[in-house]
Design a protein around this motif. Structure first.
Motif, short mmCIF file in Angstrom:
data_model
loop_
_atom_site.label_atom_id
_atom_site.label_comp_id
_atom_site.label_asym_id
_atom_site.label_seq_id
_atom_site.Cartn_x
_atom_site.Cartn_y
_atom_site.Cartn_z
N UNK A 1 -10.53 12.01 8.81
CA UNK A 1 -10.53 13.43 9.14
C UNK A 1 -10.17 13.69 10.59
N UNK A 2 -10.20 12.63 11.43
CA UNK A 2 -10.00 12.80 12.86
C UNK A 2 -11.02 13.76 13.45
N UNK A 3 -12.24 13.74 12.95
CA UNK A 3 -13.27 14.65 13.43
C UNK A 3 -14.47 13.89 13.95
N UNK B 1 -16.23 16.30 20.89
CA UNK B 1 -14.97 16.84 20.41
C UNK B 1 -15.14 17.51 19.06
N UNK B 2 -14.48 18.63 18.86
CA UNK B 2 -14.37 19.18 17.51
C UNK B 2 -13.32 18.42 16.72
N UNK B 3 -12.32 17.92 17.41
CA UNK B 3 -11.35 17.01 16.82
C UNK B 3 -10.84 16.08 17.91
N UNK C 1 -1.38 21.36 21.04
CA UNK C 1 -1.09 22.33 19.99
C UNK C 1 -1.10 21.66 18.62
N UNK C 2 -0.41 20.52 18.50
CA UNK C 2 -0.31 19.86 17.20
C UNK C 2 -1.65 19.32 16.74
N UNK D 1 -6.20 20.23 12.95
CA UNK D 1 -7.59 20.65 12.76
C UNK D 1 -7.68 21.84 11.80
N UNK D 2 -6.74 22.80 11.95
CA UNK D 2 -6.75 23.98 11.10
C UNK D 2 -5.33 24.52 10.94
#
Length: 361
Positions: free
Chosen positions: A13-15, A125-127, A299-300, A305-306
């Motif tokens: 998820x990279x989270x 981090x959120x992501x 940005x990417x 993330x969303x």
């Protein structure tokens, strides 16, 4: 002695998913801006993923950004904190040669190490993403072509340093020599305070093998920063005061603008990087310069993330952008990244506050 971090990293998820002392929390819905409220977008500088993180990475951007992110959340602001590794460029190619692996394998290895270090520090981090993604290519190429359509890109023949030992043009980072301004004997063009061209260095040498490079012609695409200076300067004068930029970030940017912006190459003779759009003939063996590409990574990563990433990055009236970095990264963010966004003629979210630290010695 072993340490048990209080966060879990899910590479799928990279989270980063934080947990309380009592229970593990499932991933929440993506944080999005709420018009009419205070929305804070926070970034840490993206370290190269060609080695393990060092203390300067933590001190220079991550801890300060994390502290501010926790403060913002505690105040009830809609806050998104993103980080990543910077995975393109010559540094990755060269390190992969040393470790006898592909650049992708190298990035995979060190990305996991970086993620584990930040997990140990419990960075919120959120992501925590990567710049080697399809969305990075898509968004970077889109911005590149918009700059071209708006008349801010120009093709030029250039004379560059070429290493005859390993048959490669030398990116700025792989040429060392004496700085003509300060006399430092191990200066590099991409990390000198004046942002020198490699050809300006006295007695240049190839950092890979120590040989003396020769000059050779090659064509490249230049971002015409001189055409964008008036708008960049107007933005800087307003934002640095309104957003209370740190003093070294302000002074470095002001010095660059006072000297006058000059066109700068944003393509390189490399294989490992974001490809130049296929609509440009003759650039099939070239990539987009990693320092132009890397800032677009913010940005990417948000887009990974969303799918509603534009609410963060195209909402200048609703979002305040806070970016944290070491002083060596200032001009790439305050000048080149700002000019890049301005040159697209689109409503990008730009700096509210730039926080920069001095070198850790």
């Amino acid at each position: 002695m072993s340490f048990q971090p209080t966060s879990h990293f899910d590479p799928g998820l990279n989270l980063f998913k934080t947990e309380t002392m009592a229970a593990h929390l499932t991933p929440r819905e993506p944080v999005l801006p709420d018009p009419g409220k205070r929305n804070i977008l926070i970034t840490s500088a993206l370290p190269y993923v060609n080695n393990v993180p060092h203390l300067g990475n933590i001190i220079g951007s991550v801890l300060s950004a994390d502290t501010f992110a926790r403060y913002s959340r505690a105040r009830g602001f809609n806050s998104l904190y993103i980080g990543s590794t910077d995975e393109y460029g010559t540094t990755i190619e060269a390190r992969a040669l040393v470790e006898n692996c592909t650049p992708q394998e190298l990035c995979d290895k060190y990305y996991a190490i970086h993620a584990a270090v930040y997990k140990w520090f419990n960075i919120s981090f959120d992501i925590f993403g990567r710049t080697t993604t399809p969305l990075q290519t898509e968004i970077t190429q889109d911005i590149f072509l918009k700059l071209k359509d708006n008349g801010f890109l120009e093709e030029r023949m250039t004379t560059q340093l070429y290493c005859e030992q390993h048959h490669s043009f030398l990116a700025d980072r792989f040429v060392e020599g004496e700085c003509p301004d300060c006399g430092y004997v191990d200066a590099r063009g991409d990390l000198c305070g004046k942002l020198l061209q490699s050809l300006e260095l006295i007695r240049p040498r190839c950092k890979v093998d120590g040989s003396v490079p020769v000059t050779k012609e090659t064509k490249h695409i230049f971002l015409e920063l001189d055409k964008l200076q008036p708008e960049v300067e107007a933005f800087f004068q307003e934002s640095a005061v309104k957003g209370a930029w740190s003093s070294n970030g302000t002074s470095i940017t002001a010095a660059w603008l006072k000297e006058g912006l000059q066109p700068r190459s944003i393509t390189r003779d490399l294989k490992w990087g974001t490809p130049v759009p296929t609509s440009l003939e003759g650039y099939e063996e070239k990539v987009i310069y990693s320092w132009f590409d890397a800032c677009i990574g913010y940005v990417s990563i948000t887009a990974n993330y969303t799918d509603q990433w534009e609410k963060w990055w195209r909402s200048p009236d609703d979002v305040q952008l806070y970016q944290f970095m070491g002083k060596d990264n200032v001009v790439y963010h305050s000048i080149i990244f700002s000019a890049t966004k301005i040159g697209t003629h689109e409503p990008w979210t730009k700096f509210h506050h730039l926080s920069t630290t001095d070198y850790l010695t």
